[in-house]
Design a protein around this motif. Structure first.
Motif, PDB file in Angstrom:
ATOM      1  N   GLY A  12       1.012  -1.266  -0.350  1.00  0.00           N
ATOM      2  CA  GLY A  12       0.152   0.069  -0.149  1.00  0.00           C
ATOM      3  C   GLY A  12       1.116   1.448  -0.317  1.00  0.00           C
ATOM      4  N   GLN A  13       2.608   1.036   0.993  1.00  0.00           N
ATOM      5  CA  GLN A  13       3.003   2.141   0.509  1.00  0.00           C
ATOM      6  C   GLN A  13       3.706   2.800  -0.762  1.00  0.00           C
ATOM      7  OE1 GLN A  13       3.626   4.576   2.894  1.00  0.00           O
ATOM      8  NE2 GLN A  13       2.045   4.195   3.313  1.00  0.00           N
ATOM      9  N   ALA A  14       4.126   1.109  -0.891  1.00  0.00           N
ATOM     10  CA  ALA A  14       4.709   1.547  -2.083  1.00  0.00           C
ATOM     11  C   ALA A  14       3.299   2.161  -3.895  1.00  0.00           C
ATOM     12  CB  ALA A  14       5.051   0.109  -3.122  1.00  0.00           C
ATOM     13  N   TYR A  20       1.982   9.203  -5.665  1.00  0.00           N
ATOM     14  CA  TYR A  20       2.183  10.643  -5.647  1.00  0.00           C
ATOM     15  C   TYR A  20       3.708  11.275  -6.452  1.00  0.00           C
ATOM     16  CZ  TYR A  20       2.797  13.860  -2.095  1.00  0.00           C
ATOM     17  OH  TYR A  20       3.653  15.511  -0.934  1.00  0.00           O
ATOM     18  N   LEU A  21       4.488  10.677  -5.687  1.00  0.00           N
ATOM     19  CA  LEU A  21       6.119  11.355  -6.123  1.00  0.00           C
ATOM     20  C   LEU A  21       7.180   9.975  -7.131  1.00  0.00           C
ATOM     21  CD1 LEU A  21       6.828  13.160  -2.734  1.00  0.00           C
ATOM     22  CD2 LEU A  21       6.667  14.048  -5.152  1.00  0.00           C
ATOM     23  N   HIS A  52       9.030   3.887  -4.088  1.00  0.00           N
ATOM     24  CA  HIS A  52       8.241   2.412  -4.303  1.00  0.00           C
ATOM     25  C   HIS A  52       8.828   1.491  -3.923  1.00  0.00           C
ATOM     26  CE1 HIS A  52       8.360   2.367  -8.860  1.00  0.00           C
ATOM     27  NE2 HIS A  52       8.732   3.701  -8.756  1.00  0.00           N
ATOM     28  N   GLU A  53       9.504   1.631  -5.195  1.00  0.00           N
ATOM     29  CA  GLU A  53      10.922  -0.620  -5.797  1.00  0.00           C
ATOM     30  C   GLU A  53      11.227  -0.649  -4.105  1.00  0.00           C
ATOM     31  OE1 GLU A  53      14.512  -0.995  -7.732  1.00  0.00           O
ATOM     32  OE2 GLU A  53      13.581   0.224  -8.758  1.00  0.00           O
ATOM     33  N   ASP A  56       8.148  -2.494  -2.085  1.00  0.00           N
ATOM     34  CA  ASP A  56       7.627  -3.475  -3.215  1.00  0.00           C
ATOM     35  C   ASP A  56       8.892  -4.911  -2.973  1.00  0.00           C
ATOM     36  OD1 ASP A  56       5.600  -3.098  -4.642  1.00  0.00           O
ATOM     37  OD2 ASP A  56       6.931  -2.042  -5.992  1.00  0.00           O
ATOM     38  N   LYS A  57      10.478  -4.131  -2.281  1.00  0.00           N
ATOM     39  CA  LYS A  57      11.240  -5.560  -2.172  1.00  0.00           C
ATOM     40  C   LYS A  57      10.487  -6.016  -0.306  1.00  0.00           C
ATOM     41  CE  LYS A  57      14.898  -4.238  -5.510  1.00  0.00           C
ATOM     42  NZ  LYS A  57      15.048  -5.500  -6.300  1.00  0.00           N
ATOM     43  N   LEU A  58      10.182  -4.826   0.152  1.00  0.00           N
ATOM     44  CA  LEU A  58      10.665  -5.372   1.541  1.00  0.00           C
ATOM     45  C   LEU A  58       9.419  -6.071   1.405  1.00  0.00           C
ATOM     46  CD1 LEU A  58      11.272  -1.865   3.294  1.00  0.00           C
ATOM     47  CD2 LEU A  58      12.472  -3.734   3.393  1.00  0.00           C
ATOM     48  N   ALA A  59       7.691  -5.713   0.855  1.00  0.00           N
ATOM     49  CA  ALA A  59       6.659  -6.610   0.952  1.00  0.00           C
ATOM     50  C   ALA A  59       6.890  -7.565   0.493  1.00  0.00           C
ATOM     51  CB  ALA A  59       5.785  -5.706  -0.018  1.00  0.00           C
ATOM     52  N   ASP A  60       8.038  -8.391  -0.083  1.00  0.00           N
ATOM     53  CA  ASP A  60       8.753  -9.703  -1.500  1.00  0.00           C
ATOM     54  C   ASP A  60       9.085 -10.011  -0.081  1.00  0.00           C
ATOM     55  OD1 ASP A  60       7.532  -8.523  -3.658  1.00  0.00           O
ATOM     56  OD2 ASP A  60       9.727  -8.373  -4.350  1.00  0.00           O
TER      57      ASP A  60
END
Length: 73
Positions: A12-14, A20-21, A52-53, A56-60
């Protein structure tokens, strides 16, 4: 909190940063020294990486943990 929930929040943060930016890098974030230290702990030390990347990597990472929880349940 389950890893699956954490991964969902990170994604969600990603998505927030992507909309946003999208061109902001980790270096652009405030208090970059603290940010850099925390991200290095997760193995994310490329400060030119888009925010955002990084999310995504943290979410992975948490997705892997969530899948392991399901297998072991």
């Amino acid at each position: 909190m389950r890893a699956e929930v954490i991964a969902e929040r990170l994604r969600g943060q990603a998505e927030t940063w992507r909309g946003y930016l999208p061109d902001d890098t980790l270096w652009d974030m405030s208090d970059h020294q603290f940010t850099e230290s925390v991200l290095m702990a997760f193995g994310l030390d490329d400060m030119d990486m888009p925010v955002h990347e990084a999310f995504d990597k943290l979410a992975d990472m948490f997705d892997v943990a969530a899948k392991a929880e399901k297998v072991n349940a």
